[in-house]
Design an enzyme around this catalytic site. Structure first.
Site, PDB file in Angstrom:
ATOM      1  N   ILE A 134       0.847  -1.188   0.000  1.00 52.14           N
ATOM      2  CA  ILE A 134       0.000   0.000   0.000  1.00 52.14           C
ATOM      3  C   ILE A 134       0.884   1.241   0.000  1.00 52.14           C
ATOM      4  O   ILE A 134       1.612   1.491   0.962  1.00 52.14           O
ATOM      5  CB  ILE A 134      -0.949  -0.007   1.223  1.00 52.14           C
ATOM      6  CG1 ILE A 134      -1.714  -1.344   1.283  1.00 52.14           C
ATOM      7  CG2 ILE A 134      -1.898   1.182   1.164  1.00 52.14           C
ATOM      8  CD1 ILE A 134      -2.444  -1.746   0.012  1.00 52.14           C
ATOM      9  N   GLU A 135       0.829   1.979  -1.110  1.00 54.18           N
ATOM     10  CA  GLU A 135       1.728   3.133  -1.255  1.00 54.18           C
ATOM     11  C   GLU A 135       0.956   4.415  -1.505  1.00 54.18           C
ATOM     12  O   GLU A 135       1.500   5.390  -2.029  1.00 54.18           O
ATOM     13  CB  GLU A 135       2.742   2.854  -2.381  1.00 54.18           C
ATOM     14  CG  GLU A 135       3.519   1.561  -2.120  1.00 54.18           C
ATOM     15  CD  GLU A 135       4.729   1.391  -3.044  1.00 54.18           C
ATOM     16  OE1 GLU A 135       5.230   2.377  -3.573  1.00 54.18           O
ATOM     17  OE2 GLU A 135       5.164   0.225  -3.201  1.00 54.18           O
TER      18      GLU A 135
END
Ligand code: NAG
Ligand code: NAG
Ligand code: NAG
Ligand code: NAG
Length: 271
Positions: free
Chosen positions: A119-120
């Protein structure tokens, strides 16, 4: 490098890059392997039919490798607005890819071995509830399911930091690249922060969690952080001797890998 390489222990398929797509289904972009532009999609959606990969996935699993689905990625625009939404999404992921009995199965007969969170972007909302719901489906299932994460190396991670504090993960494939704390700065103790991850691991919700050194598989696989195989091997050996949480090496990504693998315990993302 062949994906059948016996040194590879886990293959996160990357990525499920759209959570809430057309027709109420997520979407996948596995680069050249399968994507919604080049491959047939399920009716009324942008979810590609990647069932042609089922046999390869099952071959890897039969060889003892763990094949998971990685959610997110650097370009993923995703996230949840509530825990309830995240739980419903976990139910859908279970039915589409894991042990559920959904009729829409993008990898055909293959039952993947778990999920990975890369998750960026977005926010941390709902991810802990997502993991808890996946675990609840996995309890009592006929095989083990794994939950892993791929935080970036600055500690704590901007998106996964609070999530990994809240729920147990089996392993973290920390991205030690594209950052000051990358493996290329191993020789600078103020930059290289594996020790912070190790300290966190021992008091985290799963104190047996394994921390992997994530490194670029080739010079082109990341903006910075590439070190050659011999250097990475010696860093891994020193880290293994010093930190009990050390799990192995993760390489991003298999589709760009050049040369031989140096892993003893190796995770290779396949894009
Ligand atoms: C997806 O499409 C590409 C390009 O046509 C093709 O090479 C590939 O085999 C397809 N993959 C699957 C899983 O069908
Ligand atoms: C997905 O593709 C396979 C062949 O690769 C085909 O047999 C199957 O019917 C397709 N599924 C759907 C829902 O179109
Ligand atoms: C799928 O599994 C759920 C939960 O175990 C069950 O309630 C449902 O009847 C099953 N559906 C089918 C089509 O087998
Ligand atoms: C071993 O761990 C200590 C404590 O985190 C650290 O100061 C030292 O640099 C580490 N050595 C290696 C080789 O990783």
């Amino acid at each position: 490098m062949a994906i059948q390489d016996s040194t590879i222990d886990a293959i996160p398929i990357a990525f499920l890059d759209v959570f809430f797509g057309t027709g109420g289904l997520p979407s996948l972009n596995l680069a050249n392997s399968c994507n919604p532009t080049d491959n047939a999609t399920f009716a009324g959606s942008e979810l590609p039919n990647c069932s042609a990969l089922a046999a390869d996935i099952q071959t890897c699993q039969a060889a003892g490798k763990i094949v998971t689905l990685s959610l997110g990625g650097a370009t993923g625009a995703n996230g949840f607005t509530s825990d309830a939404q995240a739980q419903t999404f976990a139910d859908q992921i279970w039915d589409l890819f894991l042990g559920g009995n959904g009729t829409t199965r993008p990898f055909g007969a293959a039952v993947l071995d778990g999920v990975d969170l890369d998750i960026e972007g977005g926010s941390s909302t709902g991810y802990a509830a997502f993991v808890t719901q996946i675990r609840s489906h996995a309890t009592g299932a006929s095989k083990p399911y794994y939950v892993t994460g791929a935080p970036q190396c600055p500690f704590p991670d901007a998106y996964l930091g609070s999530v990994i504090d809240a729920v147990g993960f089996d392993a973290l494939y920390v991205q030690f690249y594209n950052n000051y704390c990358g493996v290329n700065n191993y020789g600078t103790p103020s930059d290289w922060d594996f020790g912070l991850w190790d300290s966190w691991a021992k008091t985290s919700p799963n104190p047996d969690i394994k921390i992997y050194i994530g490194a670029p598989a080739s010079t082109s696989a990341a903006t910075s952080g590439y070190v050659d195989a011999a250097t990475l091997g010696s860093i891994a050996t020193a880290t293994a001797a010093n930190y009990t949480s050390f799990g192995g090496i993760m390489l991003w990504d298999a589709s760009q890998a050049a040369g031989g693998l140096i892993c003893n315990v190796c995770i290779v993302y396949h894009h």
